[in-house]
Design a protein around this motif. Structure first.
Motif: not given
Length: 167
Positions: A154-156, A151-152, A158-159
């Motif tokens: 999407d955050e990677i 999981c996560g 977008e970072d």
């Protein structure tokens, strides 16, 4: 005797008609013994100026001794007793993301394109710059077991501080 270097470094080199240009020197972070693989690489190097000069001279000497007159090289060496000690070299780009996006974002040179230009046009056709950035190339080494969920991502993606990731 087994000697552990004070520090280890990855170096990217362009060789054009016998002239060596050190694109990039990285500071390797090693996994704890007994493993000796990189856990990460910091760019650009934090070597002192005098030690960086020694490293560049040793790398140039080694690349030319290999007979590489035109192309690229990836060199690995350690610092032992304040002297560079070569332990790996290949007439190739560095692995993974080193040629691009790392070289591209640290010194403005895509090492893959430079090599293509060397081989097809006869010259590297690049301008090295100093973007005054720090970059860390990190290798995730999870402990043994089964992956049940990731999981996560999407955050990677977008970072804006993450240039690239893969698994």
């Amino acid at each position: 005797d087994f000697v552990i270097a004070e520090s280890e470094h990855s170096i990217e080199v362009v060789v054009e008609k016998g002239n060596c240009d050190i694109l990039l020197i990285g500071d390797n972070v090693k996994m704890p013994l007994p493993y000796r693989v990189n856990q990460g690489i910091y760019y650009p190097t934090q070597l002192s100026y005098s030690l960086e000069v020694k490293v560049k001279k040793e790398v140039e000497k080694a690349v030319l001794a290999l007979g590489l007159y035109h192309g690229v090289a990836h060199v690995e060496l350690g610092i032992v007793n304040n002297e560079p000690v070569l332990f790996e070299m290949g007439a190739r780009c560095g692995g993974g993301a080193i040629p691009d996006p790392i070289c591209t974002n640290v010194v403005g040179v895509n090492e893959f394109l430079t090599l293509v230009n060397l081989m097809t046009k006869g010259h590297g056709d690049y301008v090295k710059e100093n973007f005054d950035v720090a970059l860390y190339y990190y290798f995730v080494t999870p402990r043994p077991g089964k992956i049940r969920e990731i999981c996560g991502l999407d955050e990677i993606v977008e970072d804006r501080n993450v240039l690239d990731f893969a698994f």
